[in-house]
Design a protein around this motif. Structure first.
Motif, short mmCIF file in Angstrom:
data_model
loop_
_atom_site.label_atom_id
_atom_site.label_comp_id
_atom_site.label_asym_id
_atom_site.label_seq_id
_atom_site.Cartn_x
_atom_site.Cartn_y
_atom_site.Cartn_z
N ASP A 70 -19.60 -26.29 -1.31
CA ASP A 70 -20.75 -25.91 -2.54
C ASP A 70 -22.12 -27.46 -2.23
N LEU A 71 -23.22 -25.93 -2.14
CA LEU A 71 -24.70 -27.00 -1.68
C LEU A 71 -25.32 -27.95 -3.52
N SER A 72 -24.09 -27.58 -4.62
CA SER A 72 -24.68 -28.04 -5.17
C SER A 72 -23.58 -29.61 -5.47
N SER A 73 -22.96 -30.04 -4.07
CA SER A 73 -22.75 -31.14 -4.05
C SER A 73 -21.39 -31.22 -2.81
N PRO A 74 -22.88 -31.35 -2.23
CA PRO A 74 -23.00 -30.87 -0.72
C PRO A 74 -21.30 -32.08 0.28
N SER A 75 -20.92 -32.44 -0.56
CA SER A 75 -19.69 -33.68 -0.12
C SER A 75 -18.90 -33.22 -0.05
N GLN A 76 -18.58 -32.62 -0.84
CA GLN A 76 -16.97 -31.71 -1.00
C GLN A 76 -17.19 -31.32 -0.60
N LEU A 77 -15.53 -30.94 0.17
CA LEU A 77 -15.08 -29.52 1.30
C LEU A 77 -14.21 -29.01 0.52
N SER A 78 -13.88 -28.11 0.83
CA SER A 78 -12.02 -26.83 -0.10
C SER A 78 -12.01 -26.25 0.79
N LYS A 79 -10.57 -26.44 1.03
CA LYS A 79 -9.72 -25.40 1.17
C LYS A 79 -9.67 -23.80 0.46
N VAL A 80 -10.00 -22.71 1.15
CA VAL A 80 -10.32 -21.58 0.76
C VAL A 80 -8.90 -21.06 -0.13
N HIS A 81 -8.23 -20.11 -0.92
CA HIS A 81 -7.59 -20.16 -1.49
C HIS A 81 -7.23 -18.56 -1.09
#
Length: 790
Positions: A70-81
């Protein structure tokens, strides 16, 4: 005597210290690539442009998974369910002209999304599966395919109309005949014994006969395909014409590849491709005139040069060459936005001609708008292959078409006015254009080019009718760009020569600074200082400037030996400033350089990225200029980098293996040893699509095959040869090296060996196979070039 013995340990110590070492080993670098880290691929944007999705693997899963940022918090990567991933894919999507509306399929329903109101409604639920959703020029009308026909849904009246009437059966004879199938003994006995069953059978026959009689007497037009399946059934945007393709496959013999390690414990055969010289598959395009209720097929006999013979026939004066229409492949039609015009791309099966033509929708006649003739073969970025494809389409003005062509020697983007037939180049110069596409407002082009350097790729914007190109990317290397839905941001997969791919985001502005979003390299991978090879050019014997990657050892470790690497695929580029698909070979070259070797990796003649003349430089002679470029590379190393002329080795896989064989068989005075991996040994045994472009066919041009196939030159082997091949190779068959090995045995050659890999296809998969293969290569070079004892 005692004094001499005391000096011996000191001498041994000095020799040991002088032997170059590396922190790398073959086992280390040939492990499962996951040890290197995880690197992003296949990025795409969320519909609102706030998130970027991409393939990644932070958890060391068996395969990459979908992740998002999410470009609003680019340091956060998350795996897509998986549930979210499923929601992301909408099937059979089409947009209206201003892209305010979108239609897509969900099971047997059509959904309409109003993108301004952010609302979605189901507008039609159908009885059968549907496909090929399309807004027509009148955007109240939506066409779709179902059951082998085209239907039109009217959004205002909520009615469905059947546009075509196509039957895969045969037209009934005399309108009343009903086919009767012979009955078996059991069926006859059953019908005789059971009266009700017999009565129902007779009723079905009478009902079928009645229906057929009514159909024949009615004025309803039916097009019968006589059992043939139609492909690419589509409706023109004005709803007046439908088109379809009839594909008749050739009946060519496939090769069998034995699998000696099948799980069953039995030897099982794998189906593989036919060999070069196959009969062509036939593609015909039919036009269904909905106004006149008639079907006719596209006519090609009036194309200019349809009977032209290739230049190579002059080498066979003893033959009589018949003037006849050549076999063709057709793709399209591509309708103009208003549906009133259409173009078709036509390619000769010998791939020496490509015509872009206008189709007369009322007669099926073709008028040539642009003919590209190449006595070698038509190709290049965006030009497409034997079954069509490539860059081709219409501008919104219904007058101009766009396409790519190598008319100037480099693949560039063109516009052509269909009415005036005026052709206009939008790009020009000694560089190539890749993947151009129109902006959503149709006012600009976005495109990737090699204008800065053949070894770099950058993303540009340009006015739709041509003009100044604005360079939007700035990082030296390769910039693979995906544009955000609002065309305000770029998602960039970027890599450099010694830096694997990472994901960046950047504003769509000249000079904008890209922001790095991923850091996938493992600490273990980063602990080694991977080399940034020099890009050099050396002069070939015909004066050409040949590009190459040069790996130079530390002068203190230099051993005077050199290895030349030959990339595969023939038409491929490996001398560039981005992370190579040959990453294992790249790491091996780092290891070799650590050990004191000089390594040269050449973009020889036929490599991609340097225009038409370079691409076709091997026409009718593989092992000609592509081989002499390797020889000239060796001379360059001797003259410019102090390499010992008696210490040069060569290796490569696939096409690189072929060149290695030709090098050792024809230039044993230059190359002391070589490793030929998954090599073509006789081009008459390779596939048609690739080989026939370069060498024509063995039946028509045997001269080209005779001078291009290593098996005919095996008697020239002087140096030391390692052959390595996967036994499950369905691309270059194991049969190739089996035949060559028998030839070497009969020639009583004893300076060669062969390693076979029972569970490997053309591209190796198992780390154990990679390690075994490259240990053998390293041993070959160490023992023959450095004369080390095993």
């Amino acid at each position: 005597m005692q004094r001499k013995l005391l000096l011996l340990p000191v001498l041994l110590f000095i020799l040991t210290e002088a032997t170059a070492q590396s922190t790398l080993t073959v086992d280390y670098i040939m492990r499962d690539p996951k040890w290197m880290g995880t690197f992003p691929s296949a990025p795409f944007w969320s519909e609102d442009g706030k998130q970027i999705y991409f393939k990644y693997n932070l958890e060391k899963d068996p395969v990459d998974s979908l992740y998002k940022i999410d470009l609003s918090s680019p340091s956060q990567l998350s795996k897509v369910h998986w549930g979210e991933e499923k929601m992301l894919s909408k099937e059979q999507v089409d947009f209206n002209a201003d892209q305010s509306l979108r239609i897509y399929r969900e099971d047997k329903s059509i959904l309409l999304e109003d993108r301004k109101k952010k609302s979605t409604t189901t507008i039609l639920t159908w009885v059968d599966p549907i496909s090929n959703l399309q807004f027509l020029a009148n955007e109240n009308l939506i066409s779709f395919n179902s059951g082998g026909n085209i239907f039109i849904f009217d959004r205002e009246s909520k009615t469905v109309t059947k546009a075509t009437n196509i039957s895969t059966g045969s037209k009934p004879a005399n309108g009343t005949s009903v086919s009767s199938e012979p009955t078996s003994f059991l069926e006859s006995e059953n019908l005789a014994l059971l009266q009700v069953v017999n009565e129902r059978k007779e009723a079905q026959k009478q009902s079928r006969a009645y229906r057929e009689a009514i159909r024949e007497k009615s004025t309803e037009y039916v097009y019968y395909t006589n059992g043939k399946n139609l492909n690419n059934l589509q409706l023109s945007p004005d709803g007046k014409y439908a088109s379809f393709s009839v594909f008749t496959p050739a009946n060519n013999k496939n090769t069998k590849v034995p699998d000696y390690t099948a799980a069953s414990g039995y030897t099982e055969d794998l189906n593989s491709r036919p060999k070069v010289g196959t009969d062509p598959s036939k593609v015909e395009i039919g036009i269904y005139d909905l106004t006149r209720d008639t079907v006719y097929f596209v006519k090609t006999s009036n194309l200019p040069g349809i009977q032209d013979l290739p230049d190579y026939v002059k080498d066979y004066p003893e033959r009589t060459w018949e003037a006849k229409d050549r076999e063709l492949t057709l793709s399209g039609p591509y309708f103009s936005p208003d549906g009133k015009r259409a173009i078709i791309q036509v390619r000769a099966f010998d791939n020496k001609d490509r015509w872009i033509t206008e189709l007369n929708l009322q007669t099926g006649e073709l008028k040539s708008l642009d003919r590209q003739r190449d006595e070698a073969w038509v190709g290049g970025p965006g030009v497409g292959g034997g079954f069509g494809g490539g860059v081709l389409g219409w501008l919104p003005d219904n007058q101009h078409i766009y396409f790519q062509s190598e008319a100037t020697g480099y693949s560039h983007l063109y516009l052509l006015n269909v009415t005036t037939e005026e052709k206009k180049p939008l790009t020009s110069g000694k560089f190539e254009v890749f993947d151009p596409f129109l902006s959503k407002d149709k006012k600009h082009w976005y495109l990737t080019t090699s204008e800065v350097d053949p070894g770099e790729r950058h993303f540009y914007r340009m006015p739709v009718m041509g003009g100044k190109m604005e360079k939007l990317t700035s990082m030296t290397g390769n910039n693979e760009v995906v544009l955000s839905p609002d065309e305000k941001k770029l998602a960039i997969i970027y890599s450099y020569s010694n830096i694997p791919a990472e994901l960046y985001v950047q504003d769509v502005k000249v000079g904008a600074t890209p922001q790095k979003l991923t850091s996938g390299q493992s600490e273990e991978f980063k602990s080694y200082a991977w080399k940034d090879p020099q890009i050099v050019r050396f002069t070939a014997q015909d004066g050409a400037q040949v590009p190459a990657r040069l790996y130079l050892p530390d002068p203190a470790k230099k051993n005077g030996a050199a290895v030349i690497f030959v990339h595969g695929a023939g038409y491929l580029q490996n001398v560039h400033k981005w992370w190579s698909s040959y990453f294992r070979e790249y790491m091996f070259h780092n290891l070799l350089t650590d050990l004191g070797y000089t390594v040269l990796d050449i973009d020889y003649r036929a490599s991609a990225g340097y225009g038409r003349d370079w691409r076709t430089g091997i026409y009718r002679h593989m092992g000609g200029k592509d081989l002499s470029d390797q020889v000239d590379g060796a001379k360059f190393l001797i003259a410019q980098h102090g390499v010992d002329s008696g210490k040069i080795g060569i290796y490569g896989g696939s096409y690189g293996g072929f060149i290695t064989l030709m090098a050792l068989f024809n230039h044993g005075d230059v190359f002391k040893s070589g490793a030929a991996l998954r090599s073509v040994t006789d081009w008459a045994h390779y596939n048609h699509g690739y080989t026939a472009n370069i060498l024509n066919t063995p039946e028509e041009d045997p001269i080209a095959y005779r001078r291009s196939s290593p098996i005919y030159f095996a008697e020239g082997l002087k140096g030391n040869l390692l052959i390595a091949h996967g036994m499950l190779d369905v691309n270059v068959h194991f049969q190739d090296v089996v035949r060559l090995s028998q030839r070497l045995i009969e020639l009583k050659k004893d300076n060669w060996e062969m390693a076979v890999y029972p569970v490997e296809d053309h591209g190796f998969v198992e780390p154990s196979s990679w390690a075994d293969e490259y240990k053998r290569i390293l041993k070959l070079f160490n023992t023959t070039l450095l004369e080390e004892k095993p």
